[in-house]
Design a protein around this motif. Structure first.
Motif, PDB file in Angstrom:
ATOM      1  N   VAL A 298      16.440  45.736   8.104  1.00  0.00           N
ATOM      2  CA  VAL A 298      16.119  44.982   6.883  1.00  0.00           C
ATOM      3  C   VAL A 298      15.964  43.516   7.248  1.00  0.00           C
ATOM      4  CG1 VAL A 298      16.913  44.323   4.593  1.00  0.00           C
ATOM      5  CG2 VAL A 298      17.413  46.624   5.479  1.00  0.00           C
ATOM      6  N   GLN A 299      14.887  42.931   6.795  1.00  0.00           N
ATOM      7  CA  GLN A 299      14.622  41.536   7.114  1.00  0.00           C
ATOM      8  C   GLN A 299      15.624  40.622   6.411  1.00  0.00           C
ATOM      9  OE1 GLN A 299      12.313  40.615   9.375  1.00  0.00           O
ATOM     10  NE2 GLN A 299      11.982  42.810   9.684  1.00  0.00           N
ATOM     11  N   GLY A 300      15.922  39.506   7.029  1.00  0.00           N
ATOM     12  CA  GLY A 300      16.855  38.543   6.450  1.00  0.00           C
ATOM     13  C   GLY A 300      16.264  37.839   5.232  1.00  0.00           C
ATOM     14  N   GLU A 301      17.128  37.189   4.499  1.00  0.00           N
ATOM     15  CA  GLU A 301      16.715  36.501   3.265  1.00  0.00           C
ATOM     16  C   GLU A 301      16.368  35.044   3.561  1.00  0.00           C
ATOM     17  OE1 GLU A 301      18.634  35.163  -1.043  1.00  0.00           O
ATOM     18  OE2 GLU A 301      19.685  36.581   0.278  1.00  0.00           O
ATOM     19  N   ILE A 302      15.281  34.585   2.982  1.00  0.00           N
ATOM     20  CA  ILE A 302      14.913  33.176   3.106  1.00  0.00           C
ATOM     21  C   ILE A 302      15.402  32.436   1.861  1.00  0.00           C
ATOM     22  CG2 ILE A 302      13.004  31.523   3.275  1.00  0.00           C
ATOM     23  CD1 ILE A 302      11.419  33.673   4.734  1.00  0.00           C
ATOM     24  N   ILE A 303      16.224  31.435   2.065  1.00  0.00           N
ATOM     25  CA  ILE A 303      16.784  30.678   0.946  1.00  0.00           C
ATOM     26  C   ILE A 303      15.843  29.526   0.576  1.00  0.00           C
ATOM     27  CG2 ILE A 303      18.716  29.228   0.199  1.00  0.00           C
ATOM     28  CD1 ILE A 303      20.511  30.869   2.036  1.00  0.00           C
ATOM     29  N   GLN A 304      15.377  29.564  -0.659  1.00  0.00           N
ATOM     30  CA  GLN A 304      14.507  28.502  -1.151  1.00  0.00           C
ATOM     31  C   GLN A 304      15.365  27.465  -1.897  1.00  0.00           C
ATOM     32  OE1 GLN A 304      11.404  28.393  -0.385  1.00  0.00           O
ATOM     33  NE2 GLN A 304      10.960  30.491   0.284  1.00  0.00           N
ATOM     34  N   ALA A 305      15.235  26.214  -1.532  1.00  0.00           N
ATOM     35  CA  ALA A 305      16.008  25.156  -2.186  1.00  0.00           C
ATOM     36  C   ALA A 305      15.227  23.854  -2.141  1.00  0.00           C
ATOM     37  CB  ALA A 305      17.371  24.989  -1.515  1.00  0.00           C
ATOM     38  N   GLY A 306      15.632  22.938  -3.000  1.00  0.00           N
ATOM     39  CA  GLY A 306      14.923  21.670  -3.073  1.00  0.00           C
ATOM     40  C   GLY A 306      15.193  20.757  -1.899  1.00  0.00           C
ATOM     41  N   SER A 307      16.358  20.927  -1.243  1.00  0.00           N
ATOM     42  CA  SER A 307      16.697  20.078  -0.110  1.00  0.00           C
ATOM     43  C   SER A 307      17.522  20.868   0.883  1.00  0.00           C
ATOM     44  CB  SER A 307      17.488  18.853  -0.586  1.00  0.00           C
ATOM     45  OG  SER A 307      18.761  19.265  -1.084  1.00  0.00           O
ATOM     46  N   ALA A 308      17.684  20.317   2.059  1.00  0.00           N
ATOM     47  CA  ALA A 308      18.487  20.963   3.093  1.00  0.00           C
ATOM     48  C   ALA A 308      19.938  21.103   2.643  1.00  0.00           C
ATOM     49  CB  ALA A 308      18.400  20.168   4.390  1.00  0.00           C
ATOM     50  N   ARG A 309      20.466  20.091   1.935  1.00  0.00           N
ATOM     51  CA  ARG A 309      21.847  20.144   1.459  1.00  0.00           C
ATOM     52  C   ARG A 309      22.035  21.306   0.488  1.00  0.00           C
ATOM     53  NH1 ARG A 309      25.981  16.582   1.492  1.00  0.00           N
ATOM     54  NH2 ARG A 309      24.638  14.945   2.357  1.00  0.00           N
ATOM     55  N   GLU A 310      21.079  21.461  -0.461  1.00  0.00           N
ATOM     56  CA  GLU A 310      21.169  22.551  -1.432  1.00  0.00           C
ATOM     57  C   GLU A 310      21.051  23.909  -0.745  1.00  0.00           C
ATOM     58  OE1 GLU A 310      18.110  21.775  -4.228  1.00  0.00           O
ATOM     59  OE2 GLU A 310      19.143  20.065  -5.159  1.00  0.00           O
ATOM     60  N   ALA A 311      20.168  23.998   0.261  1.00  0.00           N
ATOM     61  CA  ALA A 311      20.007  25.256   0.997  1.00  0.00           C
ATOM     62  C   ALA A 311      21.291  25.606   1.741  1.00  0.00           C
ATOM     63  CB  ALA A 311      18.840  25.146   1.975  1.00  0.00           C
ATOM     64  N   ALA A 312      21.918  24.608   2.346  1.00  0.00           N
ATOM     65  CA  ALA A 312      23.165  24.835   3.075  1.00  0.00           C
ATOM     66  C   ALA A 312      24.265  25.277   2.132  1.00  0.00           C
ATOM     67  CB  ALA A 312      23.566  23.565   3.824  1.00  0.00           C
ATOM     68  N   ALA A 313      24.307  24.688   0.936  1.00  0.00           N
ATOM     69  CA  ALA A 313      25.322  25.070  -0.047  1.00  0.00           C
ATOM     70  C   ALA A 313      25.116  26.501  -0.514  1.00  0.00           C
ATOM     71  CB  ALA A 313      25.272  24.099  -1.232  1.00  0.00           C
ATOM     72  N   ALA A 314      23.852  26.872  -0.754  1.00  0.00           N
ATOM     73  CA  ALA A 314      23.551  28.238  -1.194  1.00  0.00           C
ATOM     74  C   ALA A 314      23.908  29.253  -0.116  1.00  0.00           C
ATOM     75  CB  ALA A 314      22.068  28.348  -1.561  1.00  0.00           C
ATOM     76  N   LEU A 315      23.610  28.899   1.143  1.00  0.00           N
ATOM     77  CA  LEU A 315      23.933  29.790   2.257  1.00  0.00           C
ATOM     78  C   LEU A 315      25.441  29.957   2.385  1.00  0.00           C
ATOM     79  CD1 LEU A 315      23.273  31.429   4.775  1.00  0.00           C
ATOM     80  CD2 LEU A 315      23.145  29.276   6.061  1.00  0.00           C
ATOM     81  N   THR A 316      26.166  28.871   2.258  1.00  0.00           N
ATOM     82  CA  THR A 316      27.628  28.933   2.353  1.00  0.00           C
ATOM     83  C   THR A 316      28.215  29.828   1.274  1.00  0.00           C
ATOM     84  OG1 THR A 316      27.675  26.698   3.287  1.00  0.00           O
ATOM     85  CG2 THR A 316      29.741  27.551   2.372  1.00  0.00           C
ATOM     86  N   LYS A 317      27.683  29.707   0.052  1.00  0.00           N
ATOM     87  CA  LYS A 317      28.171  30.535  -1.051  1.00  0.00           C
ATOM     88  C   LYS A 317      27.940  32.018  -0.775  1.00  0.00           C
ATOM     89  CE  LYS A 317      27.951  31.085  -6.064  1.00  0.00           C
ATOM     90  NZ  LYS A 317      27.907  32.550  -6.008  1.00  0.00           N
ATOM     91  N   LYS A 318      26.738  32.352  -0.241  1.00  0.00           N
ATOM     92  CA  LYS A 318      26.436  33.751   0.041  1.00  0.00           C
ATOM     93  C   LYS A 318      27.348  34.301   1.140  1.00  0.00           C
ATOM     94  CE  LYS A 318      21.581  33.811  -1.385  1.00  0.00           C
ATOM     95  NZ  LYS A 318      21.745  34.948  -2.315  1.00  0.00           N
ATOM     96  N   LEU A 319      27.656  33.492   2.134  1.00  0.00           N
ATOM     97  CA  LEU A 319      28.530  33.926   3.199  1.00  0.00           C
ATOM     98  C   LEU A 319      29.960  34.110   2.710  1.00  0.00           C
ATOM     99  CD1 LEU A 319      27.203  31.712   6.161  1.00  0.00           C
ATOM    100  CD2 LEU A 319      26.807  34.156   5.795  1.00  0.00           C
TER     101      LEU A 319
END
Length: 261
Positions: free
Chosen positions: A234-255
């Motif tokens: 299964v292919q990994g998920e690409i996180i769409q966000a307005g900025s790198a900070r928001e993307a990092a926060a979303a990734l952290t939450k998912k982990l």
């Protein structure tokens, strides 16, 4: 030197398909190539012939279409080729295959050296070469990356995970070679034309001194019970966000939610 090279025609690995009913590779309609390791074996034999003289004979066990693989080896510069083909050989595992090839070598007569590729890319067992040596009661060295011959002495470099071993053996000897040993030459136009005109002899079980109980499926102590194509990852998920900070926060939450961190 009288050198025998064992080659195998294998399916192109990018086109491998499996029959779920018979647990065998589907070869019909699938492109076939000379096993890449075996091309290195042919090149090693040709270089030895050019340096020391002698003859290079290429043999292969397989269906009639395996003659095309032998013709490619002849086009590279091999002197003779023999196809070992018979329905009695069908279903052979590595032990039965090595037994049959060893019988073919015995029929050829005087042999100073047998060179095989380290392994076939369709099975990856690396067993046929060493088993042939056992059938022929011949010295063997595997994973060879360099060959030097002086008289009746063969000096090789054997590659392993921690470096190299320098090993000497007396002929006759069987060697299995790595891809790092050389860069196989391309068939020439002249060589290809000559190979296409050459009639390749086909040896059946009746042409060799063999025990029928040791051939094909009968002579195979191992059998494939099941073979399958691994499911696609299964292919990994690409996180769409307005900025790198928001993307990092979303990734952290998912982990965190997945209890990975």
């Amino acid at each position: 030197m009288e050198i025998v090279v064992c080659v195998k025609q294998v399916p192109d690995t990018t086109e491998v398909k499996i029959d779920p009913a018979t647990n065998t590779l589907i070869r019909q309609g699938v492109p076939s190539i000379v096993n890449p390791f075996d091309k290195n074996a042919v090149e090693a034999a040709l270089q030895l012939k050019e340096k020391h003289g002698g003859k290079v004979t290429v043999i292969s066990m397989g269906p009639p279409q395996a003659a095309e693989a032998l013709k490619e080896c002849l086009a590279m510069g091999a002197d003779e080729a023999v196809l070992i083909s018979d329905r009695a050989f069908g279903g052979a595992d590595t032990l039965a295959t090595s037994y049959t090839l060893a019988a073919a070598v015995k029929k050829l007569g005087q042999v100073d050296m047998i060179i095989c590729g380290k392994q076939a890319i369709d099975g990856d067992t690396a067993q046929v070469g060493p088993e042939m040596a056992e059938h022929l009661m011949m010295a063997q060295v595997t994973c060879v990356s360099k060959i030097e011959v002086t008289g009746q002495t063969v000096r090789v470099e054997r590659e392993h995970e921690e470096g190299y071993e320098i090993i000497e053996a007396q002929v006759p000897v069987l060697l299995t070679v790595l891809k790092s040993i050389n860069e196989p030459r391309y068939p020439t136009v002249k060589g290809t034309m000559k190979a296409n005109r050459k009639q390749i002899p086909v040896w059946t079980a009746g042409d060799m001194t063999v025990n029928p109980e040791q051939l094909g499926l009968k002579g195979s102590p191992t059998q494939v019970r099941r073979i399958f194509t691994p499911p696609q990852r299964v292919q990994g998920e690409i996180i769409q966000a307005g900025s790198a900070r928001e993307a990092a926060a979303a990734l952290t939450k998912k982990l965190l939610d997945a209890k990975i961190i």
